[in-house]
Design a protein around this motif. Structure first.
Motif, PDB file in Angstrom:
ATOM      1  N   SER A  23       0.808  -1.220   0.000  1.00  0.00           N
ATOM      2  CA  SER A  23       0.000   0.000   0.000  1.00  0.00           C
ATOM      3  C   SER A  23       0.839   1.266   0.000  1.00  0.00           C
ATOM      4  CB  SER A  23      -0.920  -0.004   1.224  1.00  0.00           C
ATOM      5  OG  SER A  23      -1.727   1.150   1.245  1.00  0.00           O
ATOM      6  N   GLY A  24       0.482   2.179  -0.903  1.00  0.00           N
ATOM      7  CA  GLY A  24       1.116   3.489  -0.954  1.00  0.00           C
ATOM      8  C   GLY A  24       2.462   3.540  -1.638  1.00  0.00           C
ATOM      9  N   ARG A  25       2.971   2.405  -2.125  1.00  0.00           N
ATOM     10  CA  ARG A  25       4.320   2.383  -2.706  1.00  0.00           C
ATOM     11  C   ARG A  25       4.360   2.775  -4.179  1.00  0.00           C
ATOM     12  NH1 ARG A  25       7.228  -3.204  -0.639  1.00  0.00           N
ATOM     13  NH2 ARG A  25       6.630  -3.098   1.558  1.00  0.00           N
ATOM     14  N   PRO A  59      -1.815   5.186  -3.698  1.00  0.00           N
ATOM     15  CA  PRO A  59      -1.741   6.423  -2.921  1.00  0.00           C
ATOM     16  C   PRO A  59      -2.699   7.450  -3.510  1.00  0.00           C
ATOM     17  CG  PRO A  59       0.055   6.356  -4.468  1.00  0.00           C
ATOM     18  CD  PRO A  59      -0.678   5.043  -4.615  1.00  0.00           C
TER      19      PRO A  59
END
Length: 358
Positions: free
Chosen positions: A180-182, A210
């Motif tokens: 997540s978010g990478r 994100p």
């Protein structure tokens, strides 16, 4: 090890798997649509495994309310393992690699669509296989780092070959939390149709992006007129691997429900002009399959059958040529008149809202 030796080595395991029949590879038939739960279903297609010619029969049903097409009854996890074995890897790796190598223009087109709207730093390609797409996408986006995720060891080979920076092997839904978010972009190119629960895959991707990130998707188009014209010989039906074929309107609606905004669509550009020639090859292959040495059959074919298979392909060369010409000549007009065999969608997660100054 020769191909003959490889087939012989695998034969005992296959025959053991098939000793109890193929019925156990299937779930119970569902009475409602796999997408919208409607009960208004009709049989779209009955077919067999036209690619590997493993035993079994398969049914695709379509929903009369939402248009979703899905395998019913669906394969179990054990069934998927049986039918995927030696398809993309192992015995089938050489042929599949050749097919993927032939789509280099399509890989560049995918990357250009994303590049037209953003400049991603980090990109995760879900269902990357052997990393053919990231390899070619780097030429369009040289500043982007590509990682790949897949269920097979092909993703690890892609990393070894330098086609991706990092390989993740496993189930995307299970791994999505730690990813997540990478990534600025998560792509799912010809991936969702292979998954038992595509809505779960989409939800996991939406959660992993994100704010401001993009989800890029390409799928076979079940509304293509080629599917109607060619029936069971239309390659994108690809039974038994394709479990769900999603109309573009359904995908749009689901993305919106997940809070994503569709920022670009392509229905003509992703078309690959191979429908008729692929159907012709599938038909000739089916007619001469008795001459192919298959690990899931008890005995090797006789020399006569092998020779007849070779002759069958030789005498079919003019048909292949004509089919290929029809594909190429009809593509410029057909892809804009419901004949495209694939579509692309690019969706964006809303950027983070800025808090007003105190």
């Amino acid at each position: 090890m020769t191909e003959t030796d490889a087939v012989a080595e695998r034969r005992p395991a296959y025959l053991s798997d098939l000793a109890a029949g193929t019925e156990r590879f299937f779930e119970e038939r569902r009475e409602t649509c796999a997408w919208c739960d409607s009960k208004r279903l009709e049989v779209r297609l009955r077919t067999t495994d036209l690619l590997q010619h493993k035993p079994g029969s398969f049914v695709l049903e379509s929903c009369q309310d939402c248009g979703h097409v899905f395998q019913n009854p669906r394969l179990t996890g054990e069934g998927l393992g049986f039918y995927y074995r030696d398809c993309y890897d192992g015995l089938g790796e050489k042929n599949m690699n050749s097919m993927f190598e032939g789509n280099r223009a399509g890989y560049a087109g995918r990357a250009r669509l994303v590049a037209s709207l953003c400049s991603p730093g980090q990109w995760l390609d879900v269902g990357t296989g052997h990393g053919h797409f990231p390899r070619d996408a780097k030429k369009v986006l040289p500043g982007t780092e590509f990682d790949g995720l897949d269920m097979t060891d092909g993703v690890e080979l892609a990393q070894q070959e330098g086609r991706i920076r990092r390989a993740y092997r496993g189930d995307f839904v299970e791994l999505a939390g730690e990813l997540s978010g990478r990534y600025d972009v998560i792509s799912m190119y010809h991936y969702l149709e292979h998954t038992p629960e595509p809505k779960r895959e989409l939800a996991a991707a939406a959660a992993a992006l994100p704010p401001g990130g993009h989800l890029a998707i390409e799928l076979p188009d079940p509304e293509s007129r080629w599917g109607r014209l060619l029936g069971r010989w239309w390659l994108p039906w690809l039974q038994p691997q394709h479990l769900n074929l999603i109309p573009i309107a359904n995908l749009r609606e689901e993305l919106a429900a997940l809070g994503l905004t569709v920022v670009a669509e392509q229905r003509a550009e992703p078309h690959s002009a191979i429908d008729l020639v692929a159907a012709t090859m599938l038909a000739v292959n089916a007619a001469t399959i008795g001459g192919e040495d298959l690990a899931w059959r008890e005995n090797r074919p006789s020399r006569t059958r092998v020779l007849l298979r070779k002759l069958g392909f030789i005498v079919s060369i003019p048909a292949f040529v004509i089919a290929g010409l029809v594909d190429r000549l009809s593509a410029p007009i057909g892809r804009n008149h419901g004949m495209s065999n694939a579509y692309r969608v690019l969706a964006r997660k809303p950027p983070a809202t800025k808090r007003p100054p105190h």
